[in-house]
Scaffold this motif. Structure first.
Motif, PDB file in Angstrom:
ATOM      1  N   CYS A   1       5.267  -2.231 -32.755  1.00 45.94           N
ATOM      2  CA  CYS A   1       3.937  -2.669 -32.304  1.00 45.94           C
ATOM      3  C   CYS A   1       3.766  -2.461 -30.806  1.00 45.94           C
ATOM      4  N   ALA A   2       4.364  -1.392 -30.292  1.00 41.17           N
ATOM      5  CA  ALA A   2       4.207  -1.083 -28.860  1.00 41.17           C
ATOM      6  C   ALA A   2       4.044   0.427 -28.720  1.00 41.17           C
ATOM      7  N   GLN A   3       2.969   0.945 -29.291  1.00 43.37           N
ATOM      8  CA  GLN A   3       2.753   2.397 -29.242  1.00 43.37           C
ATOM      9  C   GLN A   3       2.551   2.918 -27.821  1.00 43.37           C
ATOM     10  N   PRO A   4       1.750   2.246 -26.973  1.00 42.01           N
ATOM     11  CA  PRO A   4       1.598   2.771 -25.608  1.00 42.01           C
ATOM     12  C   PRO A   4       2.938   2.894 -24.879  1.00 42.01           C
ATOM     13  N   LEU A   5       3.860   1.950 -25.121  1.00 41.32           N
ATOM     14  CA  LEU A   5       5.166   2.016 -24.474  1.00 41.32           C
ATOM     15  C   LEU A   5       5.954   3.227 -24.991  1.00 41.32           C
ATOM     16  N   HIS A   6       5.892   3.467 -26.292  1.00 40.00           N
ATOM     17  CA  HIS A   6       6.602   4.626 -26.846  1.00 40.00           C
ATOM     18  C   HIS A   6       5.987   5.936 -26.376  1.00 40.00           C
ATOM     19  N   GLU A   7       4.663   5.941 -26.232  1.00 37.61           N
ATOM     20  CA  GLU A   7       4.015   7.132 -25.669  1.00 37.61           C
ATOM     21  C   GLU A   7       4.493   7.368 -24.247  1.00 37.61           C
ATOM     22  N   ARG A   8       4.656   6.280 -23.506  1.00 29.95           N
ATOM     23  CA  ARG A   8       5.144   6.364 -22.124  1.00 29.95           C
ATOM     24  C   ARG A   8       6.527   7.016 -22.087  1.00 29.95           C
ATOM     25  N   PHE A   9       7.365   6.708 -23.106  1.00 32.17           N
ATOM     26  CA  PHE A   9       8.708   7.296 -23.169  1.00 32.17           C
ATOM     27  C   PHE A   9       8.701   8.655 -23.854  1.00 32.17           C
ATOM     28  N   ASN A  10       7.530   9.010 -24.409  1.00 28.32           N
ATOM     29  CA  ASN A  10       7.413  10.246 -25.156  1.00 28.32           C
ATOM     30  C   ASN A  10       8.339  10.284 -26.381  1.00 28.32           C
ATOM     31  N   VAL A  11       8.486   9.146 -27.032  1.00 27.60           N
ATOM     32  CA  VAL A  11       9.205   9.114 -28.309  1.00 27.60           C
ATOM     33  C   VAL A  11       8.281   8.487 -29.358  1.00 27.60           C
ATOM     34  N   GLU A  12       8.420   8.976 -30.607  1.00 25.25           N
ATOM     35  CA  GLU A  12       7.547   8.457 -31.654  1.00 25.25           C
ATOM     36  C   GLU A  12       8.029   7.117 -32.188  1.00 25.25           C
ATOM     37  N   ALA A  13       9.339   6.958 -32.203  1.00 27.78           N
ATOM     38  CA  ALA A  13       9.896   5.717 -32.749  1.00 27.78           C
ATOM     39  C   ALA A  13      11.254   5.462 -32.107  1.00 27.78           C
ATOM     40  N   SER A  14      11.664   4.205 -32.134  1.00 28.71           N
ATOM     41  CA  SER A  14      12.977   3.863 -31.601  1.00 28.71           C
ATOM     42  C   SER A  14      13.638   2.865 -32.529  1.00 28.71           C
ATOM     43  N   THR A  15      14.921   2.614 -32.283  1.00 30.44           N
ATOM     44  CA  THR A  15      15.638   1.573 -33.018  1.00 30.44           C
ATOM     45  C   THR A  15      15.838   0.410 -32.056  1.00 30.44           C
ATOM     46  N   ARG A  16      15.699  -0.791 -32.585  1.00 31.38           N
ATOM     47  CA  ARG A  16      15.835  -1.960 -31.705  1.00 31.38           C
ATOM     48  C   ARG A  16      16.914  -2.908 -32.218  1.00 31.38           C
ATOM     49  N   LEU A  17      17.768  -3.325 -31.309  1.00 31.88           N
ATOM     50  CA  LEU A  17      18.754  -4.366 -31.603  1.00 31.88           C
ATOM     51  C   LEU A  17      18.297  -5.599 -30.830  1.00 31.88           C
ATOM     52  N   SER A  18      18.084  -6.694 -31.526  1.00 34.49           N
ATOM     53  CA  SER A  18      17.639  -7.898 -30.814  1.00 34.49           C
ATOM     54  C   SER A  18      18.417  -9.107 -31.321  1.00 34.49           C
ATOM     55  N   ILE A  19      18.826  -9.944 -30.375  1.00 32.05           N
ATOM     56  CA  ILE A  19      19.764 -11.011 -30.702  1.00 32.05           C
ATOM     57  C   ILE A  19      19.129 -12.393 -30.676  1.00 32.05           C
ATOM     58  N   GLY A  20      19.854 -13.335 -31.250  1.00 33.84           N
ATOM     59  CA  GLY A  20      19.456 -14.741 -31.212  1.00 33.84           C
ATOM     60  C   GLY A  20      20.652 -15.599 -30.854  1.00 33.84           C
ATOM     61  N   ILE A  21      20.417 -16.891 -30.774  1.00 32.89           N
ATOM     62  CA  ILE A  21      21.441 -17.838 -30.321  1.00 32.89           C
ATOM     63  C   ILE A  21      22.690 -17.808 -31.196  1.00 32.89           C
ATOM     64  N   TYR A  22      22.514 -17.477 -32.488  1.00 35.41           N
ATOM     65  CA  TYR A  22      23.627 -17.584 -33.452  1.00 35.41           C
ATOM     66  C   TYR A  22      24.444 -16.315 -33.569  1.00 35.41           C
ATOM     67  N   ASN A  23      24.042 -15.241 -32.912  1.00 36.99           N
ATOM     68  CA  ASN A  23      24.788 -13.987 -33.061  1.00 36.99           C
ATOM     69  C   ASN A  23      26.136 -14.063 -32.362  1.00 36.99           C
ATOM     70  N   THR A  24      27.088 -13.256 -32.865  1.00 36.38           N
ATOM     71  CA  THR A  24      28.457 -13.304 -32.342  1.00 36.38           C
ATOM     72  C   THR A  24      28.882 -11.928 -31.834  1.00 36.38           C
ATOM     73  N   GLU A  25      29.952 -11.920 -31.055  1.00 41.63           N
ATOM     74  CA  GLU A  25      30.499 -10.647 -30.575  1.00 41.63           C
ATOM     75  C   GLU A  25      30.962  -9.797 -31.751  1.00 41.63           C
ATOM     76  N   GLU A  26      31.506 -10.440 -32.784  1.00 39.36           N
ATOM     77  CA  GLU A  26      31.977  -9.694 -33.971  1.00 39.36           C
ATOM     78  C   GLU A  26      30.821  -8.916 -34.585  1.00 39.36           C
ATOM     79  N   GLU A  27      29.643  -9.547 -34.629  1.00 40.78           N
ATOM     80  CA  GLU A  27      28.479  -8.861 -35.220  1.00 40.78           C
ATOM     81  C   GLU A  27      28.087  -7.643 -34.379  1.00 40.78           C
ATOM     82  N   ILE A  28      28.090  -7.818 -33.056  1.00 39.71           N
ATOM     83  CA  ILE A  28      27.728  -6.704 -32.171  1.00 39.71           C
ATOM     84  C   ILE A  28      28.737  -5.556 -32.348  1.00 39.71           C
TER      85      ILE A  28
END
Lengths: 122, 409
Positions: free
Chosen positions: B367-394
């Motif tokens: 939901c950030a098409q202008p930002l992706h246009e700025r990078f000149n990429v059509e799509a990206s992959t995102r890794l996003s964390i929360g309080i419960y995530n662990t180093e093992e998961e990363i």
């Protein structure tokens, strides 16, 4: 069976029919709004049949692989038969189970192809 | 004191099956908040306000307690400055409609940044179409920092009514300097709305200290239920603004010809509100508030640093807005989200393959098409964390990505 079957990967890595087409009867761009995958389908129609087809575009392995596999069936196909193609035909061509989350990718080519034919109707 | 992750994860049975790294889309909900929602329906369910039976009173108390809890969470001066909405999207639409249509006129400016999520873009584009107001954009530099000199020149040109800016990018995790933006905008008489959809789960928010005019966030991204969100607005502004939606719950009186509005906050809460969701959100926020922000930031900061180290060791992978010399983004103003691309592997294919291994990342334009246009990429992959995530998961991510890369070699 894995969706990344050998034939799909082969079509993705060596896409068939991916080129421009001079003087097409119709060119149609289909975009998957969810992810930005884009396919442009060019068709040259003569005597009610697809004389020549080509496509261009960018996207994931499933959307591009499916487009390349579909392209192999297009030339020579009667327009009347082409308009009757369904998602099941694409499933059969791909030969791997298409999960719900990948159906938009797999059927983008069909959508684009049918909309190209729709653009032809007077 | 560091976080007791084993204890935290007991609240999230769903995490035993997945390495859930899609927290910017939605965070998981602690069992205590899930139970609070079902307990509400079992013990206290009634419509709020104006009911004189005991259940209505119980439900109203629970709903208003939730408002108090949110007020405390973001330190608003008055609890009636907290408007419950369906989410950040509705909160921003409320301001765009109500303030926008009553105050903005042709030639007035709304300032956005290229970092914004569509929910902080499209309501303003609609407003532009309706009023003839202009939308001005602030760009970022190659490291994702807002070009503050562009904000300065737009403000200097005058006629800026509102600056609407994210507190934390949902794609690249950059934190714009919102305190500075607010000061600068106020100096030129402009109001500021902070889209805190991402910020609220990861950093302390103090609306009085920030002095923002509006702030919006969603319940489900701060470990609460879906379907509820918050709009904070300064009391005098909310009082002067016309209602957004009208109908039941928001009126003082209705005649055949006209109506008058109720006071804040009901004025902006037309229809039956999401009461059970408010109760769930309060419980989630009470649960989150038992931890120190310092500990949360330290834990999440370490996870992001580890993720950057792991991801940048993959040669064909590029982190969006990273420094060219070492391919690493600066970590000091980054948190919670990392966007990246891989040569030869489309984000959809990557996340499908990772998903098969129980590793949940998101693909697309987020939901950030202008930002992706700025990078000149059509799509990206995102890794996003929360309080419960662990180093093992990363640490599970890199080998899985490398396996995916091999599929497409």
């Amino acid at each position: 069976m894995n969706i990344y079957a050998e034939n799909i990967l082969d079509h993705f890595k060596n896409p068939r029919g991916k080129r421009e087409l001079a003087d097409p009867t119709v060119s149609h761009e289909e975009v998957n709004l969810a992810c930005g995958d884009k396919l442009t389908i060019h068709l040259k129609i003569e005597d009610g049949a697809i004389k020549e087809a080509a496509w261009e575009g960018s996207g994931c392995a499933i959307s591009l692989g499916a487009m390349s596999i579909l392209w192999e069936k297009l030339e020579g196909m009667k327009v009347k038969n082409a308009t009757e193609m369904s998602e099941d035909d694409i499933r059969e061509m791909l030969g791997v189970p298409i999960s719900k989350r990948r159906s938009k990718c797999a059927f983008l080519c069909l959508e684009g192809f049918k909309n190209a034919l729709f653009d032809l109707t007077p | 004191m560091s976080l007791d992750l084993a204890k935290i994860r007991l609240q999230f049975p769903i995490l035993s099956e997945f390495a859930y790294l899609d927290n910017a889309a939605t965070a998981q909900t602690p069992q205590i908040a899930i139970d609070a929602v079902s307990d509400f329906y079992e013990d206290s369910n009634a419509n709020v306000h104006r009911g004189l039976h005991p259940l209505a009173e119980k439900a109203t108390e629970a709903y208003e307690d939730a408002r108090q809890a949110i007020s405390k969470f973001i330190n608003s001066k008055y609890s009636e400055e907290i408007i419950f909405t369906s989410g950040t999207t509705e909160s921003i639409n409320l301001v765009a409609r109500s303030l926008g249509e009553s105050e903005l006129k042709e030639g007035d400016k709304i300032v956005l940044t290229v970092l914004e999520h569509h929910s902080n873009i499209t309501p303003w584009l609609q407003l532009k179409n309706r009023t003839g107001a202009e939308v001005s954009w602030i760009d970022i530099d190659d490291e994702g920092n807002l070009k503050m000199d562009e904000l300065d020149s737009i403000l200097d040109e005058g006629n800026v009514s509102l600056v609407s800016v994210t507190g934390l990018s949902n794609v690249i995790g950059v934190r714009p300097p919102i305190e500075e933006i607010i000061k600068k905008a106020h100096a030129k008489g402009a109001k500021v709305l902070i889209d805190a959809a991402q910020l609220a789960a990861h950093h302390k928010i103090d609306v009085q200290k920030l002095d923002c005019d509006f702030l919006a966030f969603s319940g489900h991204k701060v470990y609460g239920p879906m379907g509820i969100g918050v709009l904070y607005g300064k009391k005098d502004l909310l009082e002067s603004m016309p209602p957004f939606q009208t109908g039941g719950g928001m009126i003082r009186s209705v005649s055949a010809e006209s109506f008058t509005c109720a006071d804040l906050p009901e004025k902006f809460e037309a229809g039956t509100p999401p009461v059970a969701e408010a109760v769930g959100l309060k419980t989630a926020i009470d649960w989150l508030s038992q931890f120190d922000w310092k500990d949360i930031e330290e834990h999440e900061g370490k996870l992001i640093e580890l993720a950057i180290k792991e991801l940048t060791s993959i040669n064909s992978l590029t982190i969006l807005c990273s420094k060219t010399e070492n391919r690493k983004p600066k970590t000091e103003n980054r948190s919670s989200s990392i966007g990246f691309t891989i040569d030869g592997v489309h984000p959809h294919d990557l996340t499908d393959i990772l998903g098969e291994k129980g590793i949940c990342l998101r693909a697309g334009h987020h939901c950030a098409q202008p930002l992706h246009e700025r990078f000149n990429v059509e799509a990206s992959t995102r890794l996003s964390i929360g309080i419960y995530n662990t180093e093992e998961e990363i640490l599970k991510v890199k080998p899985a990505i490398e396996e995916a890369i091999r599929v497409f070699e």
